[in-house]
Motif scaffolding. Structure first.
Motif, PDB file in Angstrom:
ATOM      1  N   ASP A 375      37.917  29.812  42.285  1.00  0.00           N
ATOM      2  CA  ASP A 375      38.996  29.143  41.561  1.00  0.00           C
ATOM      3  C   ASP A 375      38.555  27.805  40.981  1.00  0.00           C
ATOM      4  N   ARG A 378      36.563  28.485  37.761  1.00  0.00           N
ATOM      5  CA  ARG A 378      37.520  29.006  36.762  1.00  0.00           C
ATOM      6  C   ARG A 378      38.349  27.863  36.168  1.00  0.00           C
ATOM      7  N   ARG A 379      38.790  26.947  37.015  1.00  0.00           N
ATOM      8  CA  ARG A 379      39.600  25.829  36.513  1.00  0.00           C
ATOM      9  C   ARG A 379      38.786  24.947  35.575  1.00  0.00           C
ATOM     10  N   TYR A 465      38.642  37.262  33.642  1.00  0.00           N
ATOM     11  CA  TYR A 465      38.939  36.552  34.887  1.00  0.00           C
ATOM     12  C   TYR A 465      39.452  35.149  34.611  1.00  0.00           C
ATOM     13  N   GLY A 469      42.880  35.311  36.062  1.00  0.00           N
ATOM     14  CA  GLY A 469      42.710  34.857  37.424  1.00  0.00           C
ATOM     15  C   GLY A 469      42.515  35.958  38.447  1.00  0.00           C
ATOM     16  N   ASP A 470      43.049  35.744  39.641  1.00  0.00           N
ATOM     17  CA  ASP A 470      42.800  36.621  40.789  1.00  0.00           C
ATOM     18  C   ASP A 470      43.754  37.819  40.814  1.00  0.00           C
TER      19      ASP A 470
END
Length: 511
Positions: A375, A378-379, A465, A469-470
């Protein structure tokens, strides 16, 4: 030895097997069969209580195996920590026994191919919380060097890869132990192959849009002692001077490469600024020291240009339990007497930071352990980082599997975000991965003391992704919730027993 003790020992050994799929052994193909012995044991458990015990023991064996390199730091404390984390595999073990025991019909076998991977992912998700140690050793991370798996990571992160690996293991258990369920098993393996093929063909690939010349400075091992921080700084300084004339756009030093706060030590800041001017590129160093403007020790990525400190600073947010802080120190502070646990807690940063380089390229720094968290990278990608930089130090575990396993995480973070990742360490292994997770240039081994320039391809666009996201985690939790709802609906509802109808009054005989 009784059968119960034999099964307990087998559970611990079977749980430890997947560690061979990770670096340094890096037997990536073994991940697709590594869970089979453990699952065969669980499906044969005579009771649910026994399955729970063997799930717990196997989980503890897994934690010890993938974290064995922590023994010099934690000593015996690793065993109770593994026992605690092993509890997270109990729900998965119960699922395996419930869905795979006996001779499951086609419907139950098909459900197992969905729910058993979902249960494993639930265990991975729970232990990925920083307070429980973080996402080190996620099963999908063992596939860091497999291009199709990296493509899956670009679509659903490391979570999607974990789901696929466990699904293949589950299908193999059905093929081995349940002849009547071979059709669903073959369909499951085929489905995994089809999913991988669809992602490979249809998921957008990162679009290369230029490059950046990044230099990694790896000073190597420095003798410990009161002056070790200064010796490390001097070695990094000497290696950086050798980069003059190599047209670097950015020079990266490893974690804890500077042992003094640069605001309080203007002489060190001036030396770094002179280096930046001599090389013709900004330096991204890492300061591990008490700050002069606030209390406590911080680990910080600091950008230095020819004119001195640029003002760009990122303070590490996610700290290593016991290594950088001790949870509940009043209760567990004794750990400092049996290992290399943190004598003083580091302080946490407040927010991620994206730094601007000359020329407009934006850099997202991570510090060491943070490269394990999907995460966080990704951010940074969503906030505009074109290059991710992880500054690390694994000198305490130099001769273990830790350096190779830590470096491998850069490939996954690159594939997930579609952004190149630089993994720069003090003592190796340092390496660079392109926006599809591919390795760029040679890695710097733990034996090297050198500086190396890499031509790093940049890319634009966003991976699936990064956009969504997840979502595999959400899908897995939804599947488990649906299963629990169905099981709850099938269970007998406890009601207060209705009163029995009263017997008709007895007739009295009349004379």
């Amino acid at each position: 030895m009784s059968d119960r003790w034999c099964r307990a020992a087998a559970a611990v050994a079977a749980g430890a097997l997947p560690c061979l799929a990770f670096p340094a052994p890096a037997l990536w193909w073994f991940a697709y069969v590594a869970l089979v012995p453990w699952m065969l044991l669980l499906r044969s458990a005579p009771t649910g209580r026994r399955a729970a015990l063997e799930g717990w023991l196997g989980g503890a064996g897994f934690i010890v195996a993938v974290h064995h390199w922590l023994l010099p730091s934690l000593h015996v404390f690793l065993v109770p920590l593994a026992a605690l984390l092993g509890l997270l595999w109990i729900p998965w073990a119960l699922l395996v026994r419930e869905l795979l025991s006996g001779a499951p019909a086609a419907g139950r076998a098909t459900a197992a191919l969905v729910l058993v991977p979902a249960g494993w992912l639930l265990s991975e998700l729970a232990r990925s919380w920083q307070g429980l140690g973080g996402p080190w050793g996620l099963l999908g991370a063992s596939q860091w060097q497999v291009p199709p798996a990296l493509r899956l990571a670009s679509a659903g992160g490391v979570w999607l890869v974990s789901l696929l690996v466990v699904a293949v293991n589950c299908a193999l258990v059905l093929l081995i132990a349940v002849p009547g369920a071979r059709a669903p098993a073959v369909a499951g393996v085929t489905g995994c192959a089809v999913l991988t093929g669809v992602v490979w063909l249809w998921t957008p690939r990162p679009e290369v849009s230029g490059s950046l010349r990044v230099a990694l400075v790896q000073p190597g091992m420095v003798a410990e002692g009161p002056a070790s921080a200064e010796r490390r700084f001097a070695t990094g300084e000497r290696l950086t001077r050798d980069l003059a004339g190599q047209r670097a756009d950015l020079v990266v030093w490893g974690e804890s490469s500077v042992g003094e706060d640069l605001t309080a030590r203007p002489d060190l800041a001036a030396r770094l600024a002179a280096l930046s001017a001599q090389v013709g590129a900004p330096l991204l160093v890492n300061v591990d020291a008490h700050r002069s403007d606030r209390p406590g020790i911080y680990k910080s990525a600091v950008l230095v240009g020819p004119q001195g400190l640029t003002g760009d600073r990122y303070d590490k947010m996610r700290l290593v339990p016991f290594g950088e802080y001790i949870p509940a120190r009043a209760l567990l502070g004794w750990a400092t007497s049996v290992g290399k646990a943190a004598g003083e807690d580091r302080m946490r940063g407040a927010a991620p930071v994206v730094m601007d380089l000359p020329g407009g390229v934006r850099v997202g720094p991570l510090v060491c352990f943070e490269s394990a968290f999907p995460d966080m990278s990704r951010r940074l990608a969503r906030e505009g980082a074109a290059l991710l930089v992880a500054q690390s130090a694994t000198s305490s575990f130099q001769d273990s599997w830790a350096p190779a396993q830590h470096a491998s995480l850069a490939a996954l973070r690159a594939a997930e975000t579609g952004r190149p990742v630089v993994h720069a360490t003090l003592t190796g292994i340092s390496e660079v991965h392109g926006p599809s997770g591919e390795r760029i240039g040679p890695a710097l081994p733990t034996s090297a003391s050198t500086a190396q320039v890499y031509q790093v391809p940049l890319a634009r666009g966003a991976t699936v992704y990064v956009r969504f996201g997840d979502w595999p985690v959400g899908a897995a939790l939804a599947a488990l919730a649906a299963y629990c709802s169905v099981q709850g609906a099938r269970s007998p509802v406890l009601r207060r027993p209705a009163p029995e109808p009263s017997a008709p009054p007895a007739r009295t005989a009349r004379g």
